[in-house]
Design a protein around this motif. Structure first.
Motif, PDB file in Angstrom:
ATOM      1  N   GLY A 175       0.775  -1.137  -0.130  1.00 35.13           N
ATOM      2  CA  GLY A 175       0.219  -0.232  -0.125  1.00 35.13           C
ATOM      3  C   GLY A 175       0.829   1.301   0.076  1.00 35.13           C
ATOM      4  N   ARG A 176       2.294   1.323   0.210  1.00 31.05           N
ATOM      5  CA  ARG A 176       2.857   2.328   0.232  1.00 31.05           C
ATOM      6  C   ARG A 176       3.229   2.744  -1.367  1.00 31.05           C
ATOM      7  N   VAL A 177       3.567   4.236  -1.547  1.00 29.13           N
ATOM      8  CA  VAL A 177       3.800   4.621  -2.704  1.00 29.13           C
ATOM      9  C   VAL A 177       5.310   4.538  -3.078  1.00 29.13           C
ATOM     10  N   LEU A 178       5.862   3.942  -4.239  1.00 30.82           N
ATOM     11  CA  LEU A 178       7.212   3.918  -4.570  1.00 30.82           C
ATOM     12  C   LEU A 178       7.564   5.401  -4.931  1.00 30.82           C
ATOM     13  N   ALA A 179       8.876   5.651  -4.427  1.00 30.10           N
ATOM     14  CA  ALA A 179       9.748   6.724  -4.485  1.00 30.10           C
ATOM     15  C   ALA A 179      10.854   6.665  -5.344  1.00 30.10           C
ATOM     16  N   VAL A 180      11.204   5.685  -5.881  1.00 33.20           N
ATOM     17  CA  VAL A 180      12.480   5.463  -6.941  1.00 33.20           C
ATOM     18  C   VAL A 180      11.973   4.685  -7.967  1.00 33.20           C
ATOM     19  N   ALA A 181      12.690   4.792  -8.975  1.00 29.89           N
ATOM     20  CA  ALA A 181      12.492   3.495  -9.858  1.00 29.89           C
ATOM     21  C   ALA A 181      13.301   2.470  -9.688  1.00 29.89           C
ATOM     22  N   VAL A 182      12.601   1.372 -10.252  1.00 28.57           N
ATOM     23  CA  VAL A 182      13.183  -0.063  -9.781  1.00 28.57           C
ATOM     24  C   VAL A 182      13.755  -0.612 -11.017  1.00 28.57           C
ATOM     25  N   GLN A 183      14.852  -0.805 -10.984  1.00 29.55           N
ATOM     26  CA  GLN A 183      15.754  -1.406 -12.089  1.00 29.55           C
ATOM     27  C   GLN A 183      16.508  -2.751 -11.681  1.00 29.55           C
ATOM     28  N   ALA A 184      16.313  -3.691 -12.687  1.00 31.72           N
ATOM     29  CA  ALA A 184      16.389  -5.247 -12.211  1.00 31.72           C
ATOM     30  C   ALA A 184      18.227  -5.120 -12.397  1.00 31.72           C
ATOM     31  N   GLU A 185      18.935  -5.721 -11.499  1.00 31.03           N
ATOM     32  CA  GLU A 185      20.312  -5.955 -11.698  1.00 31.03           C
ATOM     33  C   GLU A 185      20.749  -7.231 -11.990  1.00 31.03           C
ATOM     34  N   LEU A 186      19.516  -8.139 -11.947  1.00 30.93           N
ATOM     35  CA  LEU A 186      20.090  -9.636 -12.680  1.00 30.93           C
ATOM     36  C   LEU A 186      18.873 -10.384 -13.500  1.00 30.93           C
ATOM     37  N   ASP A 187      19.224 -11.001 -14.095  1.00 32.94           N
ATOM     38  CA  ASP A 187      18.018 -11.901 -14.981  1.00 32.94           C
ATOM     39  C   ASP A 187      17.312 -12.706 -14.330  1.00 32.94           C
ATOM     40  N   VAL A 188      16.041 -12.910 -14.492  1.00 32.87           N
ATOM     41  CA  VAL A 188      14.884 -13.731 -13.957  1.00 32.87           C
ATOM     42  C   VAL A 188      14.377 -14.394 -14.758  1.00 32.87           C
TER      43      VAL A 188
ATOM     44  N   VAL B 221      12.494 -31.487 -30.385  1.00 32.35           N
ATOM     45  CA  VAL B 221      12.585 -30.000 -30.869  1.00 32.35           C
ATOM     46  C   VAL B 221      13.602 -29.403 -29.980  1.00 32.35           C
ATOM     47  N   PRO B 222      14.571 -28.788 -30.360  1.00 28.05           N
ATOM     48  CA  PRO B 222      15.604 -27.809 -29.329  1.00 28.05           C
ATOM     49  C   PRO B 222      14.664 -26.749 -28.663  1.00 28.05           C
ATOM     50  N   GLY B 223      15.113 -26.743 -27.590  1.00 27.17           N
ATOM     51  CA  GLY B 223      14.316 -25.724 -26.550  1.00 27.17           C
ATOM     52  C   GLY B 223      13.183 -26.122 -26.026  1.00 27.17           C
ATOM     53  N   ASN B 224      12.627 -27.110 -26.017  1.00 26.32           N
ATOM     54  CA  ASN B 224      11.228 -27.650 -25.468  1.00 26.32           C
ATOM     55  C   ASN B 224      11.401 -27.834 -24.078  1.00 26.32           C
ATOM     56  N   ASN B 225      10.467 -27.183 -23.404  1.00 25.67           N
ATOM     57  CA  ASN B 225      10.254 -27.240 -21.996  1.00 25.67           C
ATOM     58  C   ASN B 225      11.494 -26.598 -21.089  1.00 25.67           C
ATOM     59  N   ILE B 226      12.248 -25.774 -21.752  1.00 24.77           N
ATOM     60  CA  ILE B 226      13.441 -25.135 -21.264  1.00 24.77           C
ATOM     61  C   ILE B 226      12.761 -23.523 -21.050  1.00 24.77           C
ATOM     62  N   ARG B 227      12.990 -22.919 -19.726  1.00 24.90           N
ATOM     63  CA  ARG B 227      12.670 -21.441 -19.258  1.00 24.90           C
ATOM     64  C   ARG B 227      14.237 -20.721 -19.481  1.00 24.90           C
ATOM     65  N   ARG B 228      14.305 -20.104 -20.477  1.00 23.60           N
ATOM     66  CA  ARG B 228      15.319 -19.256 -20.643  1.00 23.60           C
ATOM     67  C   ARG B 228      15.741 -18.363 -19.561  1.00 23.60           C
ATOM     68  N   ALA B 229      17.130 -18.210 -19.386  1.00 19.99           N
ATOM     69  CA  ALA B 229      17.613 -17.158 -18.523  1.00 19.99           C
ATOM     70  C   ALA B 229      17.170 -15.464 -19.035  1.00 19.99           C
ATOM     71  N   GLY B 230      16.453 -14.933 -18.058  1.00 22.48           N
ATOM     72  CA  GLY B 230      15.848 -13.420 -18.329  1.00 22.48           C
ATOM     73  C   GLY B 230      14.644 -13.639 -19.081  1.00 22.48           C
ATOM     74  N   GLN B 231      13.859 -14.935 -19.006  1.00 24.26           N
ATOM     75  CA  GLN B 231      12.537 -14.898 -19.713  1.00 24.26           C
ATOM     76  C   GLN B 231      11.740 -13.915 -18.974  1.00 24.26           C
ATOM     77  N   ASP B 232      11.527 -13.873 -17.856  1.00 25.28           N
ATOM     78  CA  ASP B 232      10.698 -12.911 -17.147  1.00 25.28           C
ATOM     79  C   ASP B 232      11.349 -11.591 -16.976  1.00 25.28           C
ATOM     80  N   VAL B 233      12.594 -11.337 -16.557  1.00 21.24           N
ATOM     81  CA  VAL B 233      13.326 -10.206 -16.353  1.00 21.24           C
ATOM     82  C   VAL B 233      14.756 -10.197 -16.706  1.00 21.24           C
TER      83      VAL B 233
END
Length: 404
Positions: free
Chosen positions: A43-56, A135-147
């Motif tokens: 419920g608080r209001v963010l005062a700064v920008a949030v920048q990711a420092e790692l992949d998710v 097929v290559p890549g099936n069922n693999i979640r890649r680094a940085g897929q989310d962030v």
């Protein structure tokens, strides 16, 4: 001649502009930043920008339980050379082998696909046989897929909810810089008002507006610093307003904003500060006052409880958002089908309605008694229908409304 009634939208924009100016010019009520641990940031209001420092996620990982292998080695049979669970660091995959792998576990170097365990079969020697059409890549979640590291995820002014807290945790933030909650003082004017729990004398009523406003302000992330009854006199009203201005970022009063002999809010505000908006083209809530005491923003709501509630929804909520550093948001306006009749004159009306989704549309039923003193209508309603001035509404007409 009295001044024309002020349109609601015009009054709202004037209020926001004035309050922003007051806040910028007053160091004691300017937005104060503080650091808050994530568990207390809801419920608080963010005062700064949030920048990711790692992949998710930080590395390629398996989307399910199964076996990791090179597609070129399929269909096998392949021996299992290692077992990889979530949280473990795997070894590079040996050529001509596969790895038993579990959901969330890192993909071994050299593997390029994951086959779910339900699709494999075992040989007599417990080697693994795979389908031939992998097929290559099936069922693999890649680094940085989310962030992706370096991405700005949130900007200042966002009011943090559970989704934001989860996102902050996912990038490793244990605490966050937020604005201090807006401090609000509530003044309840009227000698007839009695706090709940006390005995009523003849001519007295219970003060419902103060708990109503306290609840709304709490929902909107503000901090109520005082709730003060004020007797019906000019001197007492001036004294209460002066004290409130010294401890609050916003003053809200109820009652005393009309033109009766016992209505002292308007002259007191004019004497101690300024009154910028008064008498709105709004029903309920025409005698709604907006101004300032010294450098402290002020909103004077009418005393009838429905007028207090509607005025709070339309004016207090965006004021709290702005003063807290959040971006003021208008209610999300929807279209519904009226199941009532009404006619407006020179004021924009806010009707208490129940909105029910039926026959592929919102159907709006109006509370029978729209009097501004009928608080049960607010409890019954789940929406407010907004009817502009000069409208004649018949059943079946499309009208604008917003959910509460």
């Amino acid at each position: 001649m009295p001044k024309p009634l002020r349109p609601v939208d015009e009054a709202l924009q004037a209020m926001l502009a004035q309050f922003e100016s007051l806040q910028n010019s007053n160091s004691s009520t300017s937005r104060v930043r503080e650091t808050c641990v994530l568990s207390q940031a809801l419920g608080r209001v963010l005062a700064v920008a949030v920048q990711a420092e790692l992949d998710v996620p930080p590395c390629d990982n398996s989307a399910m339980d199964g076996y990791a292998l090179r597609v070129s080695d399929a269909p096998g049979p392949l021996p299992v050379s290692q077992r990889v669970a979530a949280g473990q660091a795997p070894q590079p995959l040996l050529p001509g082998t596969c790895a038993r792998i579990f959901t969330g576990a890192p993909i071994p170097a050299g593997a390029d696909t994951v086959v779910m365990q339900e699709k494999i079969s075992l040989t007599a020697f417990e080697d693994i046989l795979f389908p031939a059409d992998l097929v290559p890549g099936n069922n693999i979640r890649r680094a940085g897929q989310d962030v992706v590291a370096g991405t700005t995820l949130l900007t200042p002014g966002v009011r943090l909810d559970a989704r934001h807290l989860g996102l902050l945790a996912s990038i490793g933030w244990a605490e966050v810089e937020v604005y201090r909650p807006v401090r609000v003082a509530i003044l309840s004017t009227g000698d007839e008002l009695v706090s709940p729990g006390q005995a009523l004398a003849p001519g007295q009523i219970y003060n419902s507006n103060a708990p109503l406003l306290q609840g709304l302000l709490s929902e909107w992330g503000a901090e109520v610093v005082s709730v003060q009854p004020v007797e019906d006199s000019f001197a007492a009203t001036c004294q209460a307003l002066t004290a409130a201005a010294q401890q609050a970022d916003l003053i809200i009063s109820t009652g005393g904003v009309s033109v009766g002999e016992e209505d002292h809010i308007k002259p007191a505000v004019e004497a101690l500060g300024g009154l910028e908006v008064w008498r709105l083209a709004m029903k309920p809530g025409k005698p709604l006052a907006i101004g300032y005491i010294g450098q402290t923003p002020f909103i004077g709501l009418p005393g009838n409880p429905v007028s207090t509630y509607v005025g709070a929804q339309v004016f207090v909520r965006p004021a709290v958002q702005q003063l807290s550093g959040a971006t003021p948001e208008s209610p999300r306006l929807l279209q519904g089908i009226a199941q009532f009749r009404t006619r407006t004159e020179i004021r924009q009306e806010y009707l208490r309605v129940q909105a029910v989704w039926r026959d592929q549309a919102w159907q709006l039923e109006a509370f029978a008694n729209q009097n501004s003193g009928v608080l049960t209508s607010v409890v019954w309603a789940n929406a407010l229908a907004v009817i502009p001035p000069g409208q004649c509404v018949q059943p079946g007409d499309r009208v604008t409304f917003f959910l509460l």
